[in-house]
Enzyme design. Sequence first.
Site, PDB file in Angstrom:
ATOM      1  N   HIS A 245      45.310   3.610  29.296  1.00 42.48           N
ATOM      2  CA  HIS A 245      46.198   3.664  28.136  1.00 42.48           C
ATOM      3  C   HIS A 245      47.404   4.600  28.345  1.00 42.48           C
ATOM      4  O   HIS A 245      48.545   4.157  28.329  1.00 42.48           O
ATOM      5  CB  HIS A 245      45.434   4.189  26.908  1.00 42.48           C
ATOM      6  CG  HIS A 245      44.182   3.454  26.582  1.00 42.48           C
ATOM      7  ND1 HIS A 245      44.143   2.213  25.968  1.00 42.48           N
ATOM      8  CD2 HIS A 245      42.882   3.816  26.762  1.00 42.48           C
ATOM      9  CE1 HIS A 245      42.890   1.841  25.793  1.00 42.48           C
ATOM     10  NE2 HIS A 245      42.114   2.778  26.263  1.00 42.48           N
TER      11      HIS A 245
HETATM   12  O1  RIB Z   1      42.651   4.693  22.035  1.00 38.06           O
HETATM   13  C1  RIB Z   1      43.023   5.186  23.308  1.00 38.06           C
HETATM   14  C2  RIB Z   1      43.570   6.578  23.197  1.00 38.06           C
HETATM   15  O2  RIB Z   1      42.573   7.436  22.648  1.00 38.06           O
HETATM   16  C3  RIB Z   1      43.939   7.186  24.564  1.00 38.06           C
HETATM   17  O3  RIB Z   1      45.002   8.094  24.398  1.00 38.06           O
HETATM   18  C4  RIB Z   1      42.703   7.925  24.932  1.00 38.06           C
HETATM   19  O4  RIB Z   1      42.979   9.027  25.810  1.00 38.06           O
HETATM   20  C5  RIB Z   1      42.259   8.442  23.600  1.00 38.06           C
HETATM   21  O5  RIB Z   1      43.014   9.636  23.316  1.00 38.06           O
END
Ligand code: RIB
Length: 315
Positions: A245
Site C-alpha cells: 500500500h
Molecule cells: O489499509 C492499509 C493501510 O493501513 C496501510 O497504510 C497499512 O500500513 C496500514 O497503516
Amino acid sequence: MTKTPRKIIIDTDPGQDDAVALLLALASPEDVTVLGITAVAGNVPLPLTERNARIVCELAGQPGMRVFAGCDRPLRRKLVTAEHVHGTTGLDGPQLADPVMPLQDQHAVDFLIETLRAEPAGTVTLCPLGPLTNIATAFQRAPDIIPRVQEIVLMGGAYFEVGNITPAAEFNIYVDPEAADIVFKSGVPLVVMPLDVTHKALTTKARIAAFRAMGSEPGRMVAEWTDFFERFDMQKYGSEGAPLHDPCVIAWLIRPELFSGRHINVEIETQSELTLGMTVADWWGVTERKPNALFIGDLDAEGFYALLAERIARL
Ligand code: RIB
Ligand code: CA
C-alpha cells in the site's frame, strides 16, 4: 533540466509496507528531500511505530534522519491497531535489533507546525501513510499552516475495492475518521492512494525474489517483511501476493505517470457506526460536491516494482 527534489514530511505507522515506503523515499534523494519523519499510532501503538521508523532509517544508512513521535491515539476514539496483519512489533518477519539513533524530543505535531511556518509557503508536501491524527491535530492547533501545505499525498480510503477493516472502511481512515474529515475538508490539494489502486500493487514470488537477490540487508529485510505481510492478505483475498500500500505514495512523487485516477469529491463518513470511516468517492460525478482529491484507481504494477527494486538496490 535537473528536477528540484520535492520537500516532504512522511507521517507513518510502520508497518511493513510503511517501511518499504520509507526505504524508497530515503533511496531517492534526487526526487524527494525528507525533512523529517513523524510517527503516529496506527498499525501498532506509538512506542512501536516511532521505534520502527528509526529502525528503518538505520537500515537505510541514515541514522541522522529526524524521527518525531506524535499522537498516541485518535482525536476522539479508542485506538484500533492491526497486529493481526503486521504482527506484535509491527515489523514482524525478520529479527530486528533496537535502534541506536535518537528519537527527537520535539512532538511531531510541533515539528509539523514549525516546519510549515519556516519553509516557504507551498513548498512542503505531507505524505501520511497511517491514520491522519497528527496532520489533523496540527491543522486544528495552527490553522495558519493549512494554506502553506503544497499538497497532501496519502494512502487511505477505498471505493470500488470497499473496506479492509470493516465492510465499508479502509484502516487508516477508519482508525481516525474525524481526523480524516478535517484533512479532506481542509482545502489542501489531495492525492489519495486508496485500496482501489494498492490492491493492484501485489507482491509476487518473482518480485520478492528480486529483493532477496540484491544480497543487501535492505533487500533481505524487504523480502522478509513482504513474506510475513502477505500471508494475511493471501489468505483473506486468495490473491497470489499482498498489496504494498504505502510505497504507492512515494512512487507517485517519483513517477506519477505510473498512476491514473480522477479529480473528484471525496468525503468521510463520521456519523454512522455501520459505515464509519468510509470514503464516499463521487467517482461518477453524480453530485454537485466540489472535487477535492485526485483519487487514484490504477497503476502500472510492473513499472512500480521495477522502480522499487531499482531504488532499494541503491541502499
Ligand atoms: O489499509 C492499509 C493501510 O493501513 C496501510 O497504510 C497499512 O500500513 C496500514 O497503516
Ligand atoms: Ca501505514
